[in-house]
Motif scaffolding. Sequence first.
Motif, PDB file in Angstrom:
ATOM      1  N   VAL A 142       1.045   4.028  -2.996  1.00 37.45           N
ATOM      2  CA  VAL A 142       0.759   5.444  -2.737  1.00 37.45           C
ATOM      3  C   VAL A 142       1.945   6.305  -3.158  1.00 37.45           C
ATOM      4  O   VAL A 142       1.771   7.357  -3.783  1.00 37.45           O
ATOM      5  CB  VAL A 142       0.394   5.669  -1.252  1.00 37.45           C
ATOM      6  CG1 VAL A 142       0.406   7.142  -0.897  1.00 37.45           C
ATOM      7  CG2 VAL A 142      -0.966   5.068  -0.941  1.00 37.45           C
ATOM      8  N   ALA A 143       3.160   5.866  -2.847  1.00 39.78           N
ATOM      9  CA  ALA A 143       4.360   6.624  -3.229  1.00 39.78           C
ATOM     10  C   ALA A 143       4.452   6.740  -4.756  1.00 39.78           C
ATOM     11  O   ALA A 143       4.728   7.823  -5.283  1.00 39.78           O
ATOM     12  CB  ALA A 143       5.607   5.962  -2.655  1.00 39.78           C
ATOM     13  N   ASN A 144       4.203   5.643  -5.447  1.00 40.76           N
ATOM     14  CA  ASN A 144       4.248   5.671  -6.918  1.00 40.76           C
ATOM     15  C   ASN A 144       3.158   6.569  -7.496  1.00 40.76           C
ATOM     16  O   ASN A 144       3.399   7.323  -8.444  1.00 40.76           O
ATOM     17  CB  ASN A 144       4.128   4.259  -7.483  1.00 40.76           C
ATOM     18  CG  ASN A 144       5.375   3.436  -7.276  1.00 40.76           C
ATOM     19  OD1 ASN A 144       6.470   3.969  -7.115  1.00 40.76           O
ATOM     20  ND2 ASN A 144       5.213   2.122  -7.235  1.00 40.76           N
ATOM     21  N   GLU A 145       1.976   6.501  -6.928  1.00 38.88           N
ATOM     22  CA  GLU A 145       0.858   7.330  -7.401  1.00 38.88           C
ATOM     23  C   GLU A 145       1.142   8.814  -7.165  1.00 38.88           C
ATOM     24  O   GLU A 145       0.905   9.655  -8.031  1.00 38.88           O
ATOM     25  CB  GLU A 145      -0.430   6.916  -6.691  1.00 38.88           C
ATOM     26  CG  GLU A 145      -1.669   7.638  -7.157  1.00 38.88           C
ATOM     27  CD  GLU A 145      -2.156   7.208  -8.524  1.00 38.88           C
ATOM     28  OE1 GLU A 145      -2.934   7.974  -9.131  1.00 38.88           O
ATOM     29  OE2 GLU A 145      -1.766   6.126  -8.989  1.00 38.88           O
ATOM     30  N   LEU A 146       1.654   9.137  -5.985  1.00 37.53           N
ATOM     31  CA  LEU A 146       2.003  10.532  -5.692  1.00 37.53           C
ATOM     32  C   LEU A 146       3.113  11.032  -6.620  1.00 37.53           C
ATOM     33  O   LEU A 146       3.061  12.167  -7.094  1.00 37.53           O
ATOM     34  CB  LEU A 146       2.466  10.673  -4.240  1.00 37.53           C
ATOM     35  CG  LEU A 146       1.430  11.123  -3.235  1.00 37.53           C
ATOM     36  CD1 LEU A 146       1.980  11.025  -1.827  1.00 37.53           C
ATOM     37  CD2 LEU A 146       0.952  12.522  -3.516  1.00 37.53           C
ATOM     38  N   ALA A 147       4.101  10.190  -6.884  1.00 35.51           N
ATOM     39  CA  ALA A 147       5.193  10.578  -7.783  1.00 35.51           C
ATOM     40  C   ALA A 147       4.653  10.893  -9.176  1.00 35.51           C
ATOM     41  O   ALA A 147       5.060  11.889  -9.796  1.00 35.51           O
ATOM     42  CB  ALA A 147       6.246   9.476  -7.851  1.00 35.51           C
ATOM     43  N   ALA A 148       3.731  10.088  -9.646  1.00 30.52           N
ATOM     44  CA  ALA A 148       3.163  10.314 -10.977  1.00 30.52           C
ATOM     45  C   ALA A 148       2.286  11.564 -11.016  1.00 30.52           C
ATOM     46  O   ALA A 148       2.405  12.385 -11.927  1.00 30.52           O
ATOM     47  CB  ALA A 148       2.347   9.094 -11.402  1.00 30.52           C
ATOM     48  N   THR A 156      10.921   1.834  -6.299  1.00 35.52           N
ATOM     49  CA  THR A 156      11.969   1.028  -5.692  1.00 35.52           C
ATOM     50  C   THR A 156      11.318  -0.094  -4.888  1.00 35.52           C
ATOM     51  O   THR A 156      10.678   0.167  -3.878  1.00 35.52           O
ATOM     52  CB  THR A 156      12.841   1.882  -4.740  1.00 35.52           C
ATOM     53  OG1 THR A 156      13.309   3.020  -5.456  1.00 35.52           O
ATOM     54  CG2 THR A 156      14.014   1.096  -4.214  1.00 35.52           C
ATOM     55  N   ALA A 157      11.508  -1.333  -5.343  1.00 36.47           N
ATOM     56  CA  ALA A 157      10.907  -2.462  -4.646  1.00 36.47           C
ATOM     57  C   ALA A 157      11.598  -2.714  -3.308  1.00 36.47           C
ATOM     58  O   ALA A 157      10.953  -3.032  -2.317  1.00 36.47           O
ATOM     59  CB  ALA A 157      10.975  -3.711  -5.504  1.00 36.47           C
ATOM     60  N   SER A 158      12.921  -2.570  -3.279  1.00 32.64           N
ATOM     61  CA  SER A 158      13.649  -2.742  -2.023  1.00 32.64           C
ATOM     62  C   SER A 158      14.821  -1.768  -2.004  1.00 32.64           C
ATOM     63  O   SER A 158      15.296  -1.327  -3.049  1.00 32.64           O
ATOM     64  CB  SER A 158      14.142  -4.182  -1.880  1.00 32.64           C
ATOM     65  OG  SER A 158      15.082  -4.467  -2.888  1.00 32.64           O
ATOM     66  N   PHE A 159      15.267  -1.441  -0.811  1.00 36.87           N
ATOM     67  CA  PHE A 159      16.372  -0.500  -0.657  1.00 36.87           C
ATOM     68  C   PHE A 159      17.119  -0.816   0.628  1.00 36.87           C
ATOM     69  O   PHE A 159      16.584  -1.437   1.542  1.00 36.87           O
ATOM     70  CB  PHE A 159      15.878   0.958  -0.651  1.00 36.87           C
ATOM     71  CG  PHE A 159      14.837   1.234   0.386  1.00 36.87           C
ATOM     72  CD1 PHE A 159      15.190   1.649   1.658  1.00 36.87           C
ATOM     73  CD2 PHE A 159      13.487   1.074   0.097  1.00 36.87           C
ATOM     74  CE1 PHE A 159      14.224   1.899   2.623  1.00 36.87           C
ATOM     75  CE2 PHE A 159      12.522   1.316   1.056  1.00 36.87           C
ATOM     76  CZ  PHE A 159      12.883   1.734   2.321  1.00 36.87           C
ATOM     77  N   ARG A 216      11.082  11.266  -6.958  1.00 33.86           N
ATOM     78  CA  ARG A 216      11.096  10.306  -5.868  1.00 33.86           C
ATOM     79  C   ARG A 216      10.113  10.757  -4.794  1.00 33.86           C
ATOM     80  O   ARG A 216      10.069  11.926  -4.433  1.00 33.86           O
ATOM     81  CB  ARG A 216      12.510  10.207  -5.283  1.00 33.86           C
ATOM     82  CG  ARG A 216      12.670   9.214  -4.192  1.00 33.86           C
ATOM     83  CD  ARG A 216      14.116   9.025  -3.711  1.00 33.86           C
ATOM     84  NE  ARG A 216      14.956  10.202  -3.773  1.00 33.86           N
ATOM     85  CZ  ARG A 216      15.992  10.351  -4.597  1.00 33.86           C
ATOM     86  NH1 ARG A 216      16.300   9.410  -5.449  1.00 33.86           N
ATOM     87  NH2 ARG A 216      16.706  11.459  -4.565  1.00 33.86           N
ATOM     88  N   VAL A 217       9.337   9.810  -4.290  1.00 32.66           N
ATOM     89  CA  VAL A 217       8.442  10.043  -3.156  1.00 32.66           C
ATOM     90  C   VAL A 217       8.743   8.960  -2.134  1.00 32.66           C
ATOM     91  O   VAL A 217       8.793   7.776  -2.469  1.00 32.66           O
ATOM     92  CB  VAL A 217       6.953   9.996  -3.565  1.00 32.66           C
ATOM     93  CG1 VAL A 217       6.059  10.086  -2.342  1.00 32.66           C
ATOM     94  CG2 VAL A 217       6.634  11.100  -4.551  1.00 32.66           C
ATOM     95  N   SER A 218       8.969   9.363  -0.896  1.00 35.54           N
ATOM     96  CA  SER A 218       9.298   8.425   0.180  1.00 35.54           C
ATOM     97  C   SER A 218       8.254   8.527   1.278  1.00 35.54           C
ATOM     98  O   SER A 218       7.758   9.611   1.581  1.00 35.54           O
ATOM     99  CB  SER A 218      10.674   8.743   0.765  1.00 35.54           C
ATOM    100  OG  SER A 218      11.638   8.806  -0.245  1.00 35.54           O
ATOM    101  N   ILE A 219       7.947   7.390   1.874  1.00 36.01           N
ATOM    102  CA  ILE A 219       7.001   7.346   2.988  1.00 36.01           C
ATOM    103  C   ILE A 219       7.716   6.732   4.183  1.00 36.01           C
ATOM    104  O   ILE A 219       8.327   5.665   4.068  1.00 36.01           O
ATOM    105  CB  ILE A 219       5.743   6.534   2.631  1.00 36.01           C
ATOM    106  CG1 ILE A 219       4.996   7.211   1.488  1.00 36.01           C
ATOM    107  CG2 ILE A 219       4.836   6.361   3.856  1.00 36.01           C
ATOM    108  CD1 ILE A 219       3.776   6.472   0.998  1.00 36.01           C
ATOM    109  N   SER A 238       0.832  -1.211   0.000  1.00 32.43           N
ATOM    110  CA  SER A 238       0.000   0.000   0.000  1.00 32.43           C
ATOM    111  C   SER A 238       0.862   1.255   0.000  1.00 32.43           C
ATOM    112  O   SER A 238       0.607   2.191  -0.755  1.00 32.43           O
ATOM    113  CB  SER A 238      -0.919   0.022   1.215  1.00 32.43           C
ATOM    114  OG  SER A 238      -1.868  -1.005   1.139  1.00 32.43           O
ATOM    115  N   ALA A 239       1.885   1.280   0.857  1.00 34.42           N
ATOM    116  CA  ALA A 239       2.763   2.445   0.938  1.00 34.42           C
ATOM    117  C   ALA A 239       3.498   2.657  -0.379  1.00 34.42           C
ATOM    118  O   ALA A 239       3.616   3.791  -0.860  1.00 34.42           O
ATOM    119  CB  ALA A 239       3.751   2.283   2.088  1.00 34.42           C
ATOM    120  N   LEU A 240       3.979   1.587  -0.990  1.00 37.76           N
ATOM    121  CA  LEU A 240       4.683   1.710  -2.269  1.00 37.76           C
ATOM    122  C   LEU A 240       3.740   2.185  -3.368  1.00 37.76           C
ATOM    123  O   LEU A 240       4.103   3.045  -4.180  1.00 37.76           O
ATOM    124  CB  LEU A 240       5.327   0.376  -2.656  1.00 37.76           C
ATOM    125  CG  LEU A 240       6.148   0.378  -3.935  1.00 37.76           C
ATOM    126  CD1 LEU A 240       7.284   1.388  -3.858  1.00 37.76           C
ATOM    127  CD2 LEU A 240       6.684  -1.019  -4.219  1.00 37.76           C
TER     128      LEU A 240
END
Length: 180
Positions: A38-44, A69-72, A50-53, A34-36
């Motif tokens: 949302v981050a992708n949607e906000l970035a678009a 980014t799937a993993s970091f 880059r959007v980070s949560i 869900s967080a990923l």
Amino acid sequence: RQRQLQAYEVRLERAGTAADLVATAVQDRRFAPSALAVANELAARMDCDRVSIGVEREGSIEVKAISHTASFDPKTNLVRLICEAMDEALDLDAAVVYPPRPDDELGAIAHAELAREFKDVAILSVPLMQDGHACGVVTLERAQGEPFDAAAVELCKTAGMLLGPILALKEENERGEWRR
């Protein structure tokens, strides 16, 4: 009347975008996807690179999702600087915009460091609110383009108020029974 109609259309568009973000947040039962999403949607939607949560843990922020980014590795310089910028927004309990607008009285030292290190032209950090308290932070970064205007800040504040309880509930549900 035209100005009133334009103002109404802007508010309606902002509400529609916030509702879309909420719909994205509730699509998956688990926190991380869900967080990923949302981050992708906000970035678009916000034209961000880059959007980070991040979520609040004992007074500081832990980054949980970075768009595209799937993993970091949480020990990288990027994640450390993002955490510091998020901590700054958490400590100030307010949205932090870099570069600061002329009417801004808040210092954005960590945001300036993140911008300098990764050559960002604009950064916006907004607290995720739950029950009147910040439970996390969303940080948006642009490497090119325009700084965040007042409408973008208001949209992100609205999203932070709506997404905070959803993401906090998802994360709490993933904790073990003893921690809950």
